[in-house]
Design a protein around this motif. Structure first.
Motif, mmCIF file in Angstrom:
data_model
loop_
_atom_site.group_PDB
_atom_site.id
_atom_site.type_symbol
_atom_site.label_atom_id
_atom_site.label_comp_id
_atom_site.label_asym_id
_atom_site.label_seq_id
_atom_site.Cartn_x
_atom_site.Cartn_y
_atom_site.Cartn_z
ATOM 1 N N ALA A 49 0.891 -1.319 0.128
ATOM 2 C CA ALA A 49 0.075 -0.114 0.173
ATOM 3 C C ALA A 49 0.976 1.191 0.001
ATOM 4 N N LEU A 50 2.018 1.304 0.707
ATOM 5 C CA LEU A 50 2.769 2.399 0.870
ATOM 6 C C LEU A 50 3.564 2.508 -0.570
ATOM 7 N N CYS A 51 4.089 1.498 -1.258
ATOM 8 C CA CYS A 51 4.657 1.635 -2.519
ATOM 9 C C CYS A 51 3.730 2.308 -3.522
ATOM 10 N N GLU A 52 2.566 1.787 -3.255
ATOM 11 C CA GLU A 52 1.414 2.231 -4.348
ATOM 12 C C GLU A 52 1.200 3.643 -4.336
ATOM 13 N N ALA A 53 0.843 4.034 -2.976
ATOM 14 C CA ALA A 53 0.631 5.202 -2.521
ATOM 15 C C ALA A 53 1.713 6.282 -3.100
ATOM 16 N N LEU A 54 2.875 6.108 -2.591
ATOM 17 C CA LEU A 54 3.997 6.871 -2.742
ATOM 18 C C LEU A 54 4.680 6.937 -4.156
ATOM 19 N N GLU A 55 4.160 5.896 -5.027
ATOM 20 C CA GLU A 55 4.262 5.722 -6.392
ATOM 21 C C GLU A 55 5.847 5.363 -6.599
ATOM 22 N N VAL A 56 6.465 4.480 -6.031
ATOM 23 C CA VAL A 56 7.622 4.304 -5.988
ATOM 24 C C VAL A 56 7.771 3.029 -6.878
ATOM 25 N N ASP A 57 9.298 2.883 -7.541
ATOM 26 C CA ASP A 57 9.524 1.917 -8.357
ATOM 27 C C ASP A 57 9.863 0.633 -7.587
ATOM 28 N N SER A 58 10.370 0.606 -6.331
ATOM 29 C CA SER A 58 10.967 -0.293 -5.716
ATOM 30 C C SER A 58 10.900 -0.180 -4.170
ATOM 31 N N ILE A 59 10.795 -1.119 -3.485
ATOM 32 C CA ILE A 59 10.619 -1.007 -2.038
ATOM 33 C C ILE A 59 11.952 -0.412 -1.748
ATOM 34 N N ASN A 60 12.975 -0.712 -2.236
ATOM 35 C CA ASN A 60 14.157 -0.030 -1.962
ATOM 36 C C ASN A 60 14.442 1.442 -2.120
ATOM 37 N N ASP A 61 13.222 2.127 -2.522
ATOM 38 C CA ASP A 61 12.981 3.883 -2.281
ATOM 39 C C ASP A 61 12.744 3.803 -1.168
ATOM 40 N N LEU A 62 12.046 3.107 -0.390
ATOM 41 C CA LEU A 62 11.326 3.237 0.991
ATOM 42 C C LEU A 62 12.448 2.802 2.064
ATOM 43 N N PHE A 63 13.214 1.722 2.031
ATOM 44 C CA PHE A 63 13.701 1.037 2.842
ATOM 45 C C PHE A 63 15.025 0.622 2.326
ATOM 46 N N GLU A 64 15.937 0.504 2.870
ATOM 47 C CA GLU A 64 17.557 0.030 2.572
ATOM 48 C C GLU A 64 18.029 -0.684 3.534
ATOM 49 N N TYR A 65 18.607 -1.770 3.246
ATOM 50 C CA TYR A 65 19.515 -2.551 4.054
ATOM 51 C C TYR A 65 20.854 -2.074 3.942
ATOM 52 N N ARG A 66 21.486 -1.884 5.069
ATOM 53 C CA ARG A 66 22.903 -1.657 5.579
ATOM 54 C C ARG A 66 23.453 -2.662 6.322
ATOM 55 N N ARG A 67 24.579 -3.145 5.965
ATOM 56 C CA ARG A 67 25.228 -4.258 6.541
ATOM 57 C C ARG A 67 25.855 -3.354 7.872
ATOM 58 N N ALA A 68 25.622 -4.288 9.181
ATOM 59 C CA ALA A 68 26.089 -3.768 10.327
ATOM 60 C C ALA A 68 27.676 -3.638 10.205
ATOM 61 N N ALA A 69 28.333 -2.394 10.767
ATOM 62 C CA ALA A 69 29.668 -2.285 10.694
ATOM 63 C C ALA A 69 30.406 -3.386 11.361
ATOM 64 N N GLN A 70 31.518 -4.219 11.072
ATOM 65 C CA GLN A 70 32.017 -5.301 11.630
ATOM 66 C C GLN A 70 32.831 -4.864 13.112
ATOM 67 N N ARG A 71 32.708 -5.521 13.933
ATOM 68 C CA ARG A 71 33.494 -5.111 15.356
ATOM 69 C C ARG A 71 34.862 -5.691 15.085
ATOM 70 N N GLY A 72 35.886 -5.045 15.884
ATOM 71 C CA GLY A 72 37.303 -5.151 15.736
ATOM 72 C C GLY A 72 37.898 -6.522 15.203
ATOM 73 N N GLY A 73 38.183 -6.763 14.050
ATOM 74 C CA GLY A 73 38.929 -7.941 13.764
ATOM 75 C C GLY A 73 37.807 -9.080 13.379
ATOM 76 N N GLU A 74 36.766 -8.916 13.468
ATOM 77 C CA GLU A 74 35.806 -10.188 13.078
ATOM 78 C C GLU A 74 35.641 -10.257 11.758
#
Length: 74
Positions: A49-74
């Motif tokens: 419903a949000l994608c349709e209402a906001l007329e976006v081409d991809s869910i990536n326009d609304l939400f983005e996955y970012r990898r968590a920063a790795q902790r020291g030496g992992e």
């Protein structure tokens, strides 16, 4: 981590929370919580419903996955 861009997209389209809720057919409080990034999970129908209402081409326009920063030496 998931980064929420819904408020930015709504701002670009100059849509209020009430307008977005009305167009998407969602409860005002649902959109309010998404806008303020206060949700822990979202239903697929809500995302659609949000994608349709906001007329976006991809869910990536609304939400983005970012990898968590790795902790020291992992």
């Amino acid at each position: 981590m998931i980064v929420n861009h819904v408020s930015r997209v709504m701002g670009e389209r100059r849509l209020s929370i009430a307008q977005t809720a009305r167009v998407a057919g969602l409860a005002y409080t649902t959109v309010l919580d998404i806008y303020h990034d206060r949700v822990r999970r979202l239903d697929v129908d809500t995302l659609y419903a949000l994608c349709e209402a906001l007329e976006v081409d991809s869910i990536n326009d609304l939400f983005e996955y970012r990898r968590a920063a790795q902790r020291g030496g992992e």
